[in-house]
Design a protein around this motif. Structure first.
Motif, PDB file in Angstrom:
ATOM      1  N   ARG A  12     -10.935   2.085 -12.340  1.00 44.61           N
ATOM      2  CA  ARG A  12     -12.063   1.245 -12.742  1.00 44.61           C
ATOM      3  C   ARG A  12     -12.401   0.222 -11.653  1.00 44.61           C
ATOM      4  N   LYS A  13     -11.394  -0.294 -10.980  1.00 42.28           N
ATOM      5  CA  LYS A  13     -11.610  -1.293  -9.935  1.00 42.28           C
ATOM      6  C   LYS A  13     -12.198  -0.667  -8.677  1.00 42.28           C
ATOM      7  N   PRO A  16     -16.409   1.344  -9.614  1.00 45.73           N
ATOM      8  CA  PRO A  16     -17.103   0.692 -10.734  1.00 45.73           C
ATOM      9  C   PRO A  16     -18.391   1.399 -11.145  1.00 45.73           C
ATOM     10  N   THR A  19     -17.433   4.425 -13.268  1.00 48.40           N
ATOM     11  CA  THR A  19     -16.927   3.918 -14.550  1.00 48.40           C
ATOM     12  C   THR A  19     -18.069   3.459 -15.437  1.00 48.40           C
ATOM     13  N   GLY A  20     -19.042   2.754 -14.856  1.00 45.03           N
ATOM     14  CA  GLY A  20     -20.180   2.273 -15.632  1.00 45.03           C
ATOM     15  C   GLY A  20     -21.052   3.401 -16.160  1.00 45.03           C
ATOM     16  N   HIS A 100     -21.346   1.554  -2.991  1.00 48.38           N
ATOM     17  CA  HIS A 100     -21.825   1.550  -4.366  1.00 48.38           C
ATOM     18  C   HIS A 100     -23.343   1.735  -4.460  1.00 48.38           C
TER      19      HIS A 100
END
Length: 256
Positions: A12-13, A16, A19-20, A100
Motif C-alpha cells: 500500500r505504501k 498507492p 491500491t486506490g 505515480h
C-alpha cells in the motif's frame, strides 16, 4: 518484476495508485451488489451503476463521462477479482518505473481510448463495463518494452509477459462475454503511449535494488561453502513458470 512478496502495508505504501484504484473497484462493486442483495436498503447502488455503465446511445446523447466511469465498474465477482488481481501483479513495476502521475495517466488514457474505440465501432445499444481496456493498456506498454526497450525488461520477464499477453488475446476472442474492441484498443493505446511515458524510465530492478553499507563490516561464515544447485536464478525461473501456470488456470476458470 511480477512476483509479489511485499506485506500489505509495504504494498500500500509503495503502490498507492494501484491500491486506490483497487479500493474503488471493490467499493463500487460491493455498493451495487449490496443494494441488490438488500433490496434497496443500502441506497444509490443501482443509480451509480446505471449512471456509470458505458452505453453508446447515452454517449451519443452527450453523457461523455461514460467514457471514463466504466473503467471502475464491475458487476460480477469473477470480473472484479480477475481485473484487480491482474492490476496487483502487473501494475507495480510500471507504477515504480513511470511514477505515480504518469502511471495513472497512462492507465486512464488507455481505458478511455479503449472505450472511445468501442463507442465508434459498436451499435447504439451496446453496453460495457470493466477495467480490462485499461489493464490491456498496461500490457501494451509491456509489449512495447519487449519489442523496443529491452533495456527495461529482462529476458525471463519478457517471456512471461509475452505468454500471458498471447493467452489474454486468445481468450478475448474465445469468450463471447468480453468486449473484444475494448481489449484490442486498450492494447494498441498502451503501445502507442509507451514511447512517450518510457523515455526516461529505468528498469524496475534498478529502483528496488538495495545498496550495501560499507561502514558495517561483517563476516559471513558460510561464504566458502559450496553453493546449492538450486540457485537463486533457477528458483526465480521456477517461480515464474509456476506463476504462468496459475494464471492459465485462472483464465481457464473464467472461461468455463
Amino acid at each position: 518484476m511480477f512476483i509479489r512478496n511485499e506485506t500489505f502495508y509495504s504494498y500500500r505504501k509503495n503502490y498507492p495508485i494501484i491500491t486506490g484504484v483497487i479500493a474503488i473497484h471493490l467499493v463500487l462493486f460491493l455498493w451495487y451488489n449490496l443494494t441488490i442483495f438488500t433490496d434497496g436498503l443500502i441506497p444509490f447502488g443501482r443509480t451509480i451503476f446505471y449512471l456509470g455503465i458505458g452505453n453508446t446511445g447515452f454517449i451519443t446523447d452527450g453523457q461523455y463521462w461514460r467514457l471514463i466511469t466504466p473503467i471502475f465498474l464491475h458487476q460480477e465477482m469473477s470480473h472484479v477479482l480477475f481485473n484487480s488481481i491482474s492490476l496487483i501483479l502487473f501494475g507495480p513495476a510500471l507504477e515504480k518505473m513511470l511514477g505515480h502521475t504518469k502511471f495513472i495517466s497512462t492507465y486512464l488514457t488507455a481505458g478511455i481510448l479503449a472505450n472511445i474505440g468501442t463507442y465508434f465501432l459498436t451499435g447504439p445499444g451496446y453496453s460495457h463495463l470493466g477495467a480490462s481496456g485499461a489493464i490491456f493498456g498496461l500490457f501494451g506498454v509491456y509489449l512495447y518494452m519487449v519489442l523496443n526497450r529491452k533495456d527495461l525488461i529482462d529476458a525471463m520477464n519478457a517471456q512471461l509477459i509475452s505468454i500471458i499477453l498471447i493467452l489474454g488475446v486468445v481468450m478475448t476472442f474465445l469468450n463471447p462475454g468480453i468486449n473484444i474492441l475494448g481489449h484490442l484498443f486498450g492494447l494498441i493505446a498502451g503501445a502507442a503511449l509507451a514511447p512517450l511515458v518510457l523515455w526516461n524510465a529505468r528498469p524496475f530492478y534498478v529502483q528496488t535494488r538495495t545498496v550495501p553499507d560499507d561502514r558495517n563490516i561483517s563476516f559471513n561464515p558460510d561464504r566458502w561453502r559450496k553453493r546449492r544447485i538450486f540457485s537463486g536464478r533457477r528458483a526465480a525461473r521456477f517461480a515464474g513458470w509456476a506463476f504462468v501456470i496459475l494464471v492459465i488456470l485462472g483464465i481457464l476458470s473464467r472461461l468455463f
